[in-house]
Design an enzyme around this catalytic site. Structure first.
Site, short mmCIF file in Angstrom:
data_model
loop_
_atom_site.label_atom_id
_atom_site.label_comp_id
_atom_site.label_asym_id
_atom_site.label_seq_id
_atom_site.Cartn_x
_atom_site.Cartn_y
_atom_site.Cartn_z
N LYS A 62 0.84 -1.21 0.00
CA LYS A 62 0.00 0.00 0.00
C LYS A 62 0.87 1.25 0.00
O LYS A 62 0.58 2.23 -0.70
CB LYS A 62 -0.93 -0.02 1.22
CG LYS A 62 -2.01 -1.09 1.14
CD LYS A 62 -2.73 -1.28 2.46
CE LYS A 62 -3.59 -2.55 2.44
NZ LYS A 62 -4.17 -2.88 3.74
N GLN A 106 -3.89 -1.75 10.00
CA GLN A 106 -3.81 -3.05 9.33
C GLN A 106 -4.40 -4.14 10.22
O GLN A 106 -4.03 -4.27 11.39
CB GLN A 106 -2.33 -3.36 8.98
CG GLN A 106 -2.15 -4.63 8.19
CD GLN A 106 -2.81 -4.57 6.81
OE1 GLN A 106 -2.78 -3.54 6.13
NE2 GLN A 106 -3.42 -5.67 6.40
N ASP A 129 -10.16 2.81 4.99
CA ASP A 129 -10.61 1.42 4.84
C ASP A 129 -12.14 1.34 4.89
O ASP A 129 -12.71 0.28 4.64
CB ASP A 129 -10.02 0.54 5.95
CG ASP A 129 -8.85 -0.29 5.45
OD1 ASP A 129 -8.65 -0.35 4.22
OD2 ASP A 129 -8.13 -0.85 6.30
#
Ligand code: NAP
Length: 302
Positions: A62, A106, A129
């Site tokens: 990412k 994460q 997210d």
């Protein structure tokens, strides 16, 4: 004499090339806006807790993708033994920092940490997210201010790119997690998100899964079960999207779909690697740009 049955040609949905194309558009979009206006560069902060090898790989992927487009990306690596309070305090600092536009934690978190509490600490406007409860709620309501989770968003983008019709179609999704199956079921069924499909959301307690998937025009495999879906799960001409990622003993990757068995039966499938994975990363980049553009009231990426 009977004519031999004509085999359908099965196409591979190339997420890698599409993601590269989107990345190029994202790079142009950003450089154009930065040239036209005196704006700070977008910045993503990724919180990584512990040393899970797969998580390390994902956050680095990412970061690299963001940097290619011109986004600053920082990984804040916390020890696996750190406390939930430390994580929350780190997030609160990032929430207040006007030069941080996107925040991502994460997953999975180490045992003992409450994922919902941590995700709900992120400023929903910086939640790239799309897992904060406010974004989840907006997604359900069809509110376009929602930040949409990256994997389902990437799948929808892939279907759109390949002009795979979803309106009126039956979509069977195997897996109901909050990051993949459930948000995808909302995107695919909702009028506001232009999915307009009839969705079967299947899970480990579902009965007759194969009977359901055999009726579907699009089958999405997101159960986290290696090569679970084979030709016996689909009807001829179905499109199969493989979300699963599994590292095999020889170091190679495979998904939830036995793709070899689909040749000549499915109309299309997304490969692993090179399908949904790169699309997810492209959507992380897009969500950072969206958060940044909204912060400065600039034109959003398309
Ligand atoms: P998850 O949280 O473990 O959820 C798995 C879901 O599948 C659950 O809803 C579970 O049902 C269901 N399930 C498990 N076994 C099943 C079976 N035999 N039949 C029917 N349903 C079954 O997993 P996830 O985070 O959604 O991830 C799924 C897979 O996608 C994993 O391989 C993951 O690595 C991969 N992934 C890939 C990407 C990408 O970018 N490509 C992104 C995210 C995840 P219950 O709810 O009843 O337990």
């Amino acid at each position: 004499m009977l004519e031999p049955m004509k085999q359908m040609s099965t196409i591979s949905l190339d997420g890698r090339s599409l993601a590269a194309l989107l990345q190029e558009e994202e790079r142009h979009y950003l450089s154009h806006l930065l040239n036209a206006h005196q704006l700070p560069k977008p910045k993503l902060c990724v919180i990584l807790i512990g040393d899970l090898a797969a998580s390390l790989t994902y956050v680095n992927t990412k970061k690299v993708a963001c940097e290619k487009v011109g986004i600053e990306a920082e990984i804040l690596h916390l020890e696996g033994q750190c406390s939930q309070k430390q994580v929350i305090e780190t997030l609160q600092k990032l929430n207040k920092d006007p030069l941080v536009h996107g925040i991502l934690v994460q997953l999975p978190l180490p045992p003992g940490m409450d994922t919902a509490t941590i995700l709900d600490t992120i400023d929903p406007l910086k939640d790239v997210d799309g897992l904060h409860c406010m974004n989840a709620g907006r997604l359900v309501l069809g509110d376009t201010r929602a930040m949409i989770p990256c994997t389902p968003k990437g799948i929808v983008r892939m279907l759109q790119h390949y002009k795979i019709e979803t309106t009126g179609k039956h979509v069977a999704i195997i897996g109901r997690s909050s990051i993949v199956g459930r948000p995808l079921s909302i995107l695919m069924s909702h009028q506001a998100w232009k999915g307009n499909s009839t969705v079967s959301l299947l899970h480990s307690k579902s009965e007759n899964i194969q009977e359901m998937t055999q009726q579907a025009d699009i089958v999405v495999a997101a159960a986290g079960r290696q090569k679970m879906v084979n030709s016996s799960y689909i009807k001829p001409g179905a499109v199969v999207i493989d979300v699963g990622i599994h590292r095999l003993a020889d170091g190679s990757l495979c998904g939830d779909v036995d793709t070899a068995s689909l040749q000549g039966i499915a109309a299309a499938f997304s490969p692993v690697p090179g399908g949904v994975g790169p699309m997810t990363v492209a959507m992380v980049v897009e969500n950072v740009l969206t958060a940044w553009a909204r912060h400065y009231k600039a034109r959003e990426p398309k």
